[in-house]
Design a protein around this motif. Structure first.
Motif, PDB file in Angstrom:
ATOM      1  N   THR A  44      10.984  14.136  33.312  1.00 19.79           N
ATOM      2  CA  THR A  44      10.903  15.412  34.023  1.00 19.79           C
ATOM      3  C   THR A  44      10.521  15.166  35.472  1.00 19.79           C
ATOM      4  N   HIS A  80       4.172  21.847  29.004  1.00 19.01           N
ATOM      5  CA  HIS A  80       4.893  20.757  29.664  1.00 19.01           C
ATOM      6  C   HIS A  80       5.403  19.740  28.651  1.00 19.01           C
ATOM      7  N   VAL A 139       8.865  20.164  27.409  1.00 21.57           N
ATOM      8  CA  VAL A 139       9.970  20.012  28.354  1.00 21.57           C
ATOM      9  C   VAL A 139      10.609  18.638  28.166  1.00 21.57           C
ATOM     10  N   ALA A 197      16.155  22.822  34.659  1.00 22.30           N
ATOM     11  CA  ALA A 197      15.140  22.863  35.716  1.00 22.30           C
ATOM     12  C   ALA A 197      15.410  24.013  36.676  1.00 22.30           C
ATOM     13  N   GLN A 223      16.558  18.671  33.950  1.00 23.10           N
ATOM     14  CA  GLN A 223      15.554  17.699  34.377  1.00 23.10           C
ATOM     15  C   GLN A 223      16.180  16.310  34.478  1.00 23.10           C
TER      16      GLN A 223
END
Length: 601
Positions: A37, A198, A201, A207, A226
């Motif tokens: 990420t 988070h 993700v 994103a 990402q």
């Protein structure tokens, strides 16, 4: 004259011919690992160099307001907590209506950190547009739960439009009193819910959405995952390893709603632990003064701009020795995008570098697009020239597909988009049966026997046309030659002549350059400027010299006409980054096209 000693990545390639006539072209070098990420790097740098400046921008007093890596990470988490408290659903998003700013950066980082898609919408859609048609379209696609605007006053018309047509959308501001203020979010406490969000993700998480002003119709939202963003930053860094050896310092105005400024420049600073100074200037008669003011203080390690920006900067570099010294002192590369750099501008930049530091600073060229995040190819070596695209970045395959007498470049790689946001038809049309993104860019090898010398630009497939004789006109290549040879008077051009006997040009002139050429101390109205004998004589001489180099009807100019009205963003004639839409201008200005071919002089 030698070039500055700069560490560049490998350029050895592999070229494979296929039985169907296509060619597969890639770098003979693997893509190294990259973060999953985009905010993984921020967390890493916040631990390793917490006090180092990541972002800086001048405040209203003119002083640099700085955010360290440590401060950025903590404030990002605080903003993320507020987003979580709002309860975003699967179809919700964040939309940003703002120029580049510290607050813009924090909200964007907070969104991607916890997996909420965000979209930075072109400020021109709010500040320049009269009908808000493009803003409406983008908002309908994004269905935002939250819209952030930098200034309540500056964006008052857009806010009124949003509250009228999207009443459920919440407004957040950085400057103003009528709506919640992001300043109240930046320093509040956050909980472990931020870290838990988070951890969900992944590289496949969306994103952001970047809207492109395509050749026809309304903007399309390019999905940036990402993985796409992180992969491309690693690819660019492998092409320019000096950014790892010495943390980059950028001073940059390029807007974050575009992939060049937002993905490439901003992303490279974050990826490599560098510092980005936000330049509130731009290539305009007023904005260039702010840019020069900043460059008198900041010595960049790489400088990014559009050709117009370099053209406007050169007189200042020529006249100010101290500015030259500051500008070139730490400069490793000069990089341009958005249009071709005119050869006189290129030559002058090299001349000024030699005058200042005794060597040339490499001017880097390449090719990319929003759909490739943006970078696909680089000529990352000294001695490049306008039109040279270079070799693929690591991990990207380029398929060259025969289209008529040309080859279209198509991409497949981790940095290539998965498609267009909530637009299945456009997505299906954008890729071929092997999953390669169809760019529409025509390319060819500089040297068929030595592919390591790279590819060169050969125009846009969709823009080329045939004259009545059946002769093809290469619009992209011809446009580059016209602007380069006519600079700085000729600012842009639209080339016409489909099914006609000759090529006609609609020219857009640079008013400031025309004024200087005439030498009048008084400002002359545009229509009088265009009709002035000095300008008419310049254009006549230029056209005669251009045609002396022509090899036939495919690159000989038959007639020119001057566009009296500037291009319109509402009509799709120009993007907010300043590039002309050839098809839209021809469609909207049929009277001019008719004049071009009503008679031959």
């Amino acid at each position: 004259m030698a070039f500055k000693n700069v560490a560049f990545g490998p350029t050895q390639t592999i070229k494979v011919h296929h039985p169907d006539g296509s060619i597969l072209f890639r770098l003979n070098s693997e893509l190294n690992s990259f973060p999953e990420t985009i905010t993984d790097r921020l967390k890493e740098w916040s631990l390793l160099q917490a006090s180092k400046t990541f972002l800086a921008q001048r405040n209203q007093a003119g002083d640099w307001q700085q955010l360290s890596y440590g401060e950025t990470y903590l404030q990002m988490c605080s903003v993320a907590q507020h987003l979580l408290d709002m309860g975003f659903g699967d179809s919700d998003s964040v939309v940003i209506l703002s120029e580049n700013s510290l607050e813009h950066a924090l909200l964007a980082l907070a969104s991607v950190h916890i997996g909420i898609p965000y979209s930075p919408i072109s400020p021109a859609y709010s500040l320049v547009s009269e009908d808000f048609s493009k803003l409406r379209h983008c908002l309908e696609k994004m269905t935002p739960k939250l819209v952030f605007v930098q200034s309540e006053q500056a964006y008052s018309r857009a806010i009124h439009f949003i509250k009228t047509h999207f009443p459920a959308t919440q407004i957040l501001v950085a400057e103003g009193v009528s709506y919640p203020h992001i300043e109240d979010w930046r320093y509040s406490e956050f909980t472990d819910k931020v870290e838990k969000a988070h951890r969900k993700v992944t590289g496949d998480t969306v994103a952001k959405i970047l809207f492109t002003s395509g050749s026809t119709g309304l903007p399309k939202g390019v999905i940036n995952t990402q993985q796409m963003w992180c992969a491309n930053l690693q690819q660019i860094t492998q092409s320019f390893p000096f950014m790892q050896e010495q943390a980059p310092v950028f001073i940059d105005w390029l807007p974050w709603n575009h992939t060049f400024g937002g993905n490439h420049n901003y992303g490279l600073a974050l990826h490599n632990g560098g510092t980005l100074y936000i330049d509130d200037g731009k290539p305009s008669s007023k904005g260039i003064e702010e840019t020069v003011k900043n460059l008198r203080e900041i010595s960049p390690t790489a400088y990014f701009n559009v050709p117009k920006g370099f053209e406007m900067l050169i007189p200042y570099l020529e006249n100010e020795e101290q500015l030259r010294n500051t500008f070139f002192k730490n400069l490793q590369i000069i990089f341009y995008a958005g249009a071709s750099l005119a050869q006189p501008i290129w030559n002058k930049l090299e001349e000024l570098a030699i005058q200042t530091i005794g060597v040339k600073v490499p001017i880097v060229t390449g090719l990319g697009c929003t759909e490739s995040g943006p970078s696909a190819l680089f000529a990352n070596w000294g001695g490049a020239f306008s039109g040279l695209l270079g070799v693929p970045v690591a991990g990207l395959e380029v398929k060259l597909v025969p289209t008529g007498d040309k080859f279209e470049a198509r991409y497949r790689a981790p940095n290539v988009t998965k498609g267009y946001w909530r637009n299945a038809d456009a997505t299906s049309q954008a890729f071929d049966e092997d999953g390669f993104y169809k760019t529409g860019d025509a390319v060819k090898f500089l040297d068929e026997n030595n592919p390591d010398k790279g590819l060169v630009f050969d125009g846009r497939i969709a823009e080329d046309f045939k004259l009545s004789t059946g002769t093809w006109v290469n619009v992209g290549v011809m446009k580059t030659k016209i602007i380069s040879s006519g600079s700085p008077i000729i600012q842009d051009v639209v080339i016409a002549g489909l099914d006609q006997d000759y090529i006609g040009l609609i020219l857009f002139l640079n008013l400031d350059a025309c004024q200087k050429l005439i030498g009048s101390a008084e400002n002359i109205a545009p229509n009088q400027l265009y009709e002035h004998s000095v300008i008419q004589q310049f254009l006549e001489n230029w056209m005669n010299e251009f045609n002396q180099q022509a090899t036939g009807s495919s690159n000989r100019i038959g007639k020119i006409i001057l566009a009296q009205e500037p291009p319109s963003i509402d009509k799709g004639e120009i993007t907010d980054k300043g590039s002309l839409n050839q098809r839209a201008v021809l469609s909207n200005r049929k009277a001019l096209v008719s004049q071009l071919f009503s008679h031959y002089e």
